[in-house]
Design an enzyme around this catalytic site. Structure first.
Site, PDB file in Angstrom:
ATOM      1  N   HIS A  30       0.837  -1.204   0.000  1.00 21.13           N
ATOM      2  CA  HIS A  30       0.000   0.000   0.000  1.00 21.13           C
ATOM      3  C   HIS A  30       0.870   1.251   0.000  1.00 21.13           C
ATOM      4  O   HIS A  30       0.639   2.203  -0.735  1.00 21.13           O
ATOM      5  CB  HIS A  30      -0.872   0.058   1.270  1.00 21.13           C
ATOM      6  CG  HIS A  30      -1.915  -1.002   1.396  1.00 21.13           C
ATOM      7  ND1 HIS A  30      -2.032  -1.783   2.527  1.00 21.13           N
ATOM      8  CD2 HIS A  30      -2.900  -1.398   0.555  1.00 21.13           C
ATOM      9  CE1 HIS A  30      -3.063  -2.606   2.379  1.00 21.13           C
ATOM     10  NE2 HIS A  30      -3.595  -2.402   1.182  1.00 21.13           N
ATOM     11  N   LYS A  54     -18.035  -5.528   8.186  1.00 21.52           N
ATOM     12  CA  LYS A  54     -16.817  -6.320   8.344  1.00 21.52           C
ATOM     13  C   LYS A  54     -16.376  -6.297   9.801  1.00 21.52           C
ATOM     14  O   LYS A  54     -16.759  -5.426  10.555  1.00 21.52           O
ATOM     15  CB  LYS A  54     -15.702  -5.721   7.477  1.00 21.52           C
ATOM     16  CG  LYS A  54     -15.650  -6.304   6.078  1.00 21.52           C
ATOM     17  CD  LYS A  54     -14.352  -5.883   5.409  1.00 21.52           C
ATOM     18  CE  LYS A  54     -14.159  -6.537   4.059  1.00 21.52           C
ATOM     19  NZ  LYS A  54     -12.915  -6.073   3.422  1.00 21.52           N
ATOM     20  N   ARG A 103      -2.087  -5.959  -8.323  1.00 23.21           N
ATOM     21  CA  ARG A 103      -1.057  -6.979  -8.113  1.00 23.21           C
ATOM     22  C   ARG A 103      -1.072  -7.963  -9.271  1.00 23.21           C
ATOM     23  O   ARG A 103      -0.548  -7.686 -10.327  1.00 23.21           O
ATOM     24  CB  ARG A 103      -1.269  -7.684  -6.765  1.00 23.21           C
ATOM     25  CG  ARG A 103      -0.920  -6.806  -5.564  1.00 23.21           C
ATOM     26  CD  ARG A 103      -1.430  -7.378  -4.285  1.00 23.21           C
ATOM     27  NE  ARG A 103      -2.894  -7.557  -4.346  1.00 23.21           N
ATOM     28  CZ  ARG A 103      -3.660  -7.856  -3.327  1.00 23.21           C
ATOM     29  NH1 ARG A 103      -3.133  -8.057  -2.158  1.00 23.21           N
ATOM     30  NH2 ARG A 103      -4.970  -7.969  -3.464  1.00 23.21           N
ATOM     31  N   SER A 141      -3.005  -7.469   3.170  1.00 22.87           N
ATOM     32  CA  SER A 141      -3.218  -7.299   4.612  1.00 22.87           C
ATOM     33  C   SER A 141      -3.581  -8.632   5.261  1.00 22.87           C
ATOM     34  O   SER A 141      -3.151  -8.924   6.378  1.00 22.87           O
ATOM     35  CB  SER A 141      -4.329  -6.285   4.876  1.00 22.87           C
ATOM     36  OG  SER A 141      -3.969  -5.027   4.390  1.00 22.87           O
TER      37      SER A 141
HETATM   38  O1  PNS Z   1      -8.458  -2.644   0.597  1.00 26.34           O
HETATM   39  P1  PNS Z   1      -9.747  -3.104  -0.036  1.00 26.34           P
HETATM   40  O2  PNS Z   1     -10.600  -3.806   0.978  1.00 26.34           O
HETATM   41  O3  PNS Z   1      -9.514  -3.919  -1.281  1.00 26.34           O
HETATM   42  O4  PNS Z   1     -10.493  -1.764  -0.478  1.00 26.34           O
HETATM   43  C1  PNS Z   1     -11.716  -1.834  -1.112  1.00 26.34           C
HETATM   44  C2  PNS Z   1     -12.379  -0.462  -1.198  1.00 26.34           C
HETATM   45  C3  PNS Z   1     -12.438   0.233   0.141  1.00 26.34           C
HETATM   46  C4  PNS Z   1     -11.617   0.406  -2.168  1.00 26.34           C
HETATM   47  C5  PNS Z   1     -13.794  -0.733  -1.734  1.00 26.34           C
HETATM   48  O5  PNS Z   1     -14.402  -1.741  -0.980  1.00 26.34           O
HETATM   49  C6  PNS Z   1     -14.698   0.483  -1.717  1.00 26.34           C
HETATM   50  O6  PNS Z   1     -14.500   1.428  -2.452  1.00 26.34           O
HETATM   51  N1  PNS Z   1     -15.715   0.442  -0.844  1.00 26.34           N
HETATM   52  C7  PNS Z   1     -16.668   1.508  -0.683  1.00 26.34           C
HETATM   53  C8  PNS Z   1     -18.045   1.109  -1.213  1.00 26.34           C
HETATM   54  C9  PNS Z   1     -18.079   1.324  -2.706  1.00 26.34           C
HETATM   55  O7  PNS Z   1     -17.969   2.421  -3.187  1.00 26.34           O
HETATM   56  N2  PNS Z   1     -18.215   0.206  -3.440  1.00 26.34           N
HETATM   57  C10 PNS Z   1     -18.100   0.205  -4.853  1.00 26.34           C
HETATM   58  C11 PNS Z   1     -19.416   0.319  -5.536  1.00 26.34           C
HETATM   59  S1  PNS Z   1     -19.094  -0.100  -7.177  1.00 26.34           S
END
Ligand code: PNS
Length: 173
Positions: A30, A54, A103, A141
Site C-alpha cells: 500500500h 466487516k 497486483r 493485509s
Molecule cells: O483494501 P480493499 O478492501 O480492497 O479496499 C476496497 C475499497 C475500500 C476500495 C472498496 O471496498 C470500496 O471502495 N468500498 C466503498 C463502497 C463502494 O464504493 N463500493 C463500490 C461500488 S461499485
C-alpha cells in the site's frame, strides 16, 4: 479537441487523488502505491473504509493512526476515514482521481468491476491503476495478519510501527 479528462490529467496540479482501501493494516505494498501517487500529484488523500459489515482486526481509528505513522514523510498526504460509497466520499473531499494498486491477474476482475461501476456513478472521477512492485505482488493485509497471528516474520512486509501494533494485537510480546 481534447476531452475534459485528458485536459485534467495533463494538468496534474489540479489533481486531488484518493488511495482508498481497508488497510487492515497498511502494508509496504500500500505504502509504495501511496508514495508513488504522492510523487505524481500535489494532494493525496488516503481513504480508509469504515465498513460496519466487516469485523476488522484494527478499528478504523487504529488504522488511520497507523497509516499516519507510515506516511509521516509525505507532506502532501492526509488520512481520512469514510463509510458508504467511495465516489460519494471522493465528491465530498473534492477528489477527481482514484489511485489503486494492481497486483496479479487475480486483482483485475474485481478492480475492473469497481472502476466501471464507480465511473457509471461518477463520470467526472477517473480511476488509475499502478502496477505493484514485484516484491509486493504476493502481499496483502490478510497475509500479513495470518503470518503475524502465528508469530511469523513480517519485517519486510510492514513498517516497524505496524509490526509492533500487530504483536500487541496478538499479544506476542
Ligand atoms: O483494501 P480493499 O478492501 O480492497 O479496499 C476496497 C475499497 C475500500 C476500495 C472498496 O471496498 C470500496 O471502495 N468500498 C466503498 C463502497 C463502494 O464504493 N463500493 C463500490 C461500488 S461499485
Amino acid at each position: 479537441m481534447l476531452e475534459r479528462t485528458d485536459r485534467l490529467i495533463m494538468d496534474n496540479q489540479k489533481i486531488r487523488a484518493i488511495c482508498p482501501g481497508s488497510f487492515d493494516p497498511i502494508t509496504r505494498g500500500h505504502l509504495d502505491i501511496i508514495e508513488r501517487a504522492a510523487a505524481l500529484f500535489p494532494q493525496v488523500i488516503v481513504g480508509v473504509l469504515q465498513n460496519p459489515g466487516k469485523n476488522p482486526l484494527f478499528s478504523v481509528q487504529e488504522r488511520v493512526d497507523l497509516i499516519k505513522t507510515a506516511i509521516k514523510h509525505l507532506p502532501n498526504v492526509e488520512v481520512v476515514f469514510f463509510s458508504g460509497l467511495l465516489v460519494d466520499f471522493a465528491r465530498k473531499v473534492e477528489a477527481n482521481l482514484i489511485v489503486k494498486g494492481l497486483r496479479a491477474i487475480s486483482d483485475f476482475e474485481y478492480e475492473f468491476q469497481m472502476a466501471l461501476n464507480n465511473k457509471r456513478l461518477a463520470p467526472e472521477i477517473e480511476t488509475m491503476f499502478m502496477m505493484t512492485k514485484n516484491e509486493y505482488s504476493f502481499l496483502s493485509s490478510s497475509v500479513v495478519r495470518e503470518i503475524a497471528r502465528y508469530g511469523g516474520n513480517i519485517r519486510d512486509l510492514v513498517t516497524p510501527e505496524i509490526e509492533e501494533a500487530l504483536k500487541v494485537k496478538f499479544m506476542l510480546k
